[in-house]
Design a protein around this motif. Structure first.
Motif, PDB file in Angstrom:
ATOM      1  N   ASN A 166       0.798  -1.222   0.000  1.00 34.79           N
ATOM      2  CA  ASN A 166       0.000   0.000   0.000  1.00 34.79           C
ATOM      3  C   ASN A 166       0.840   1.287   0.000  1.00 34.79           C
ATOM      4  N   VAL A 167       2.056   1.183  -0.563  1.00 35.18           N
ATOM      5  CA  VAL A 167       2.924   2.348  -0.744  1.00 35.18           C
ATOM      6  C   VAL A 167       3.314   2.381  -2.215  1.00 35.18           C
ATOM      7  N   VAL A 168       3.240   3.547  -2.836  1.00 36.23           N
ATOM      8  CA  VAL A 168       3.693   3.695  -4.227  1.00 36.23           C
ATOM      9  C   VAL A 168       4.755   4.782  -4.282  1.00 36.23           C
ATOM     10  N   ILE A 169       5.568   4.712  -5.317  1.00 34.10           N
ATOM     11  CA  ILE A 169       6.674   5.655  -5.443  1.00 34.10           C
ATOM     12  C   ILE A 169       6.570   6.396  -6.766  1.00 34.10           C
ATOM     13  N   TYR A 170       6.754   7.696  -6.696  1.00 31.06           N
ATOM     14  CA  TYR A 170       6.817   8.545  -7.881  1.00 31.06           C
ATOM     15  C   TYR A 170       8.265   9.026  -8.001  1.00 31.06           C
ATOM     16  N   PHE A 171       8.962   8.565  -9.045  1.00 28.24           N
ATOM     17  CA  PHE A 171      10.345   8.961  -9.276  1.00 28.24           C
ATOM     18  C   PHE A 171      10.355  10.181 -10.195  1.00 28.24           C
ATOM     19  N   ALA A 172      10.528  11.364  -9.612  1.00 27.90           N
ATOM     20  CA  ALA A 172      10.420  12.613 -10.378  1.00 27.90           C
ATOM     21  C   ALA A 172      11.411  12.679 -11.537  1.00 27.90           C
ATOM     22  N   ASP A 173      12.652  12.279 -11.296  1.00 32.40           N
ATOM     23  CA  ASP A 173      13.673  12.381 -12.342  1.00 32.40           C
ATOM     24  C   ASP A 173      13.333  11.462 -13.514  1.00 32.40           C
ATOM     25  N   GLN A 174      12.925  10.260 -13.207  1.00 31.25           N
ATOM     26  CA  GLN A 174      12.540   9.284 -14.235  1.00 31.25           C
ATOM     27  C   GLN A 174      11.342   9.792 -15.040  1.00 31.25           C
ATOM     28  N   GLU A 175      10.349  10.322 -14.324  1.00 30.90           N
ATOM     29  CA  GLU A 175       9.160  10.850 -15.004  1.00 30.90           C
ATOM     30  C   GLU A 175       9.511  12.085 -15.830  1.00 30.90           C
ATOM     31  N   ALA A 176      10.411  12.931 -15.302  1.00 29.74           N
ATOM     32  CA  ALA A 176      10.831  14.121 -16.052  1.00 29.74           C
ATOM     33  C   ALA A 176      11.531  13.718 -17.346  1.00 29.74           C
ATOM     34  N   LYS A 177      12.415  12.710 -17.265  1.00 33.50           N
ATOM     35  CA  LYS A 177      13.116  12.244 -18.465  1.00 33.50           C
ATOM     36  C   LYS A 177      12.116  11.725 -19.496  1.00 33.50           C
ATOM     37  N   GLN A 178      11.137  10.981 -19.021  1.00 31.32           N
ATOM     38  CA  GLN A 178      10.128  10.452 -19.939  1.00 31.32           C
ATOM     39  C   GLN A 178       9.315  11.588 -20.567  1.00 31.32           C
ATOM     40  N   LEU A 179       8.915  12.547 -19.739  1.00 33.58           N
ATOM     41  CA  LEU A 179       8.140  13.675 -20.252  1.00 33.58           C
ATOM     42  C   LEU A 179       8.943  14.521 -21.233  1.00 33.58           C
ATOM     43  N   MET A 180      10.266  14.612 -21.002  1.00 37.65           N
ATOM     44  CA  MET A 180      11.108  15.386 -21.916  1.00 37.65           C
ATOM     45  C   MET A 180      11.154  14.733 -23.307  1.00 37.65           C
ATOM     46  N   ASN A 181      10.864  13.453 -23.369  1.00 31.91           N
ATOM     47  CA  ASN A 181      10.822  12.745 -24.648  1.00 31.91           C
ATOM     48  C   ASN A 181       9.415  12.635 -25.231  1.00 31.91           C
ATOM     49  N   THR A 182       8.388  12.779 -24.388  1.00 30.48           N
ATOM     50  CA  THR A 182       7.020  12.544 -24.871  1.00 30.48           C
ATOM     51  C   THR A 182       6.130  13.782 -24.901  1.00 30.48           C
ATOM     52  N   SER A 183       6.432  14.782 -24.104  1.00 29.01           N
ATOM     53  CA  SER A 183       5.583  15.975 -24.046  1.00 29.01           C
ATOM     54  C   SER A 183       5.948  16.964 -25.160  1.00 29.01           C
ATOM     55  N   SER A 184       4.996  17.226 -26.023  1.00 24.68           N
ATOM     56  CA  SER A 184       5.255  18.186 -27.103  1.00 24.68           C
ATOM     57  C   SER A 184       5.483  19.589 -26.544  1.00 24.68           C
ATOM     58  N   ILE A 185       4.838  19.906 -25.429  1.00 24.87           N
ATOM     59  CA  ILE A 185       5.015  21.226 -24.793  1.00 24.87           C
ATOM     60  C   ILE A 185       6.470  21.397 -24.366  1.00 24.87           C
ATOM     61  N   ILE A 186       7.002  20.389 -23.684  1.00 27.35           N
ATOM     62  CA  ILE A 186       8.387  20.464 -23.208  1.00 27.35           C
ATOM     63  C   ILE A 186       9.354  20.490 -24.385  1.00 27.35           C
ATOM     64  N   LYS A 187       9.156  19.606 -25.345  1.00 26.03           N
ATOM     65  CA  LYS A 187      10.063  19.532 -26.499  1.00 26.03           C
ATOM     66  C   LYS A 187      10.164  20.874 -27.222  1.00 26.03           C
ATOM     67  N   GLU A 188       9.022  21.467 -27.499  1.00 26.28           N
ATOM     68  CA  GLU A 188       9.012  22.743 -28.224  1.00 26.28           C
ATOM     69  C   GLU A 188       9.787  23.813 -27.464  1.00 26.28           C
ATOM     70  N   LYS A 189       9.581  23.874 -26.148  1.00 30.50           N
ATOM     71  CA  LYS A 189      10.254  24.896 -25.337  1.00 30.50           C
ATOM     72  C   LYS A 189      11.760  24.639 -25.239  1.00 30.50           C
ATOM     73  N   ILE A 190      12.150  23.376 -25.122  1.00 35.37           N
ATOM     74  CA  ILE A 190      13.585  23.055 -25.036  1.00 35.37           C
ATOM     75  C   ILE A 190      14.272  23.409 -26.356  1.00 35.37           C
ATOM     76  N   ILE A 191      13.667  23.040 -27.467  1.00 38.08           N
ATOM     77  CA  ILE A 191      14.255  23.363 -28.770  1.00 38.08           C
ATOM     78  C   ILE A 191      14.337  24.875 -28.971  1.00 38.08           C
ATOM     79  N   ALA A 192      13.293  25.583 -28.571  1.00 35.29           N
ATOM     80  CA  ALA A 192      13.276  27.042 -28.722  1.00 35.29           C
ATOM     81  C   ALA A 192      14.363  27.720 -27.883  1.00 35.29           C
ATOM     82  N   ASN A 193      14.663  27.137 -26.719  1.00 31.73           N
ATOM     83  CA  ASN A 193      15.629  27.770 -25.808  1.00 31.73           C
ATOM     84  C   ASN A 193      17.042  27.202 -25.873  1.00 31.73           C
TER      85      ASN A 193
END
Length: 192
Positions: free
Chosen positions: A25-52
């Motif tokens: 009954n305990v779950v873990i959210y790994f922020a760094d792992q999720e951030a890495k995944q989002l940096m590859n899957t989120s179009s919002i993040i990708k566009e901003k990273i490329i722009a900057n």
């Protein structure tokens, strides 16, 4: 209940977080792992990273981590910029995760920069994982195949252990695994 777990690079916070996974009954959210995944899957993040940071930030639609790391770990302003792009999306993702797991005893939120990015304000309790600096450096050199200088550059971009400890409810000294397991069990018992 959201329980933050943090610690400097190489402290072993991910290893410690995984020790909590043995409890039901305990779950873990790994922020760094999720951030890495989002940096590859989120179009919002990708566009901003490329722009900057330029189109070199992605190769074949995958994040060019080495390129980005070389920029941000040598420039605090660029690191802050990257964090300002990624963290709002991670926070939204975390909120969804919390709603999906509202029935758990607690959610462990593993985040290397919990205090630095203000995530500590989301947490009901906070655990800081520590280890001697020389141990931390060697762990990262072995794990990431980087130089001691590169590790020190990352350490210098994070809060000191003492600054984190002063704002934490619990501290785990992660040197010997058996001792660490005992500390994890004691904290879990207090949390539940």
């Amino acid at each position: 209940m959201l329980v933050g777990i943090t610690g400097g690079i190489g402290s072993g916070k991910t290893t410690v977080a995984k020790l909590f996974a043995k409890f039901e009954n305990v779950v873990i959210y790994f922020a760094d792992q999720e951030a890495k995944q989002l940096m590859n899957t989120s179009s919002i993040i990708k566009e901003k990273i490329i722009a900057n940071f330029s189109s070199e930030a992605y190769i074949n639609d995958e994040l060019n981590r080495k390129f980005l790391s070389n920029i941000v770990f040598n420039n605090k302003e660029k690191l802050h910029l990257l964090n300002s792009i990624v963290h709002p999306e991670v926070f939204k993702h975390l909120q969804d995760f919390r709603e999906e797991n509202a029935d758990k005893d607690y959610i462990l939120y593993e985040n290397a920069i919990l205090f630095e990015n203000g995530s500590d304000k989301l947490c009901d309790k906070i655990i800081t994982v520590t280890a001697p600096v020389d141990v931390r450096i060697q762990r990262v050199v072995d794990r990431d195949k980087v130089t001691k200088e590169e590790v020190m550059s990352r350490i210098n971009n994070q809060w000191t252990d003492m600054k984190k400890i002063l704002q934490s409810n619990y501290v785990i000294h992660n040197i010997l695994l058996s001792d660490t397991e005992n500390q994890v069990s004691k904290i879990h018992n207090k949390l539940t």
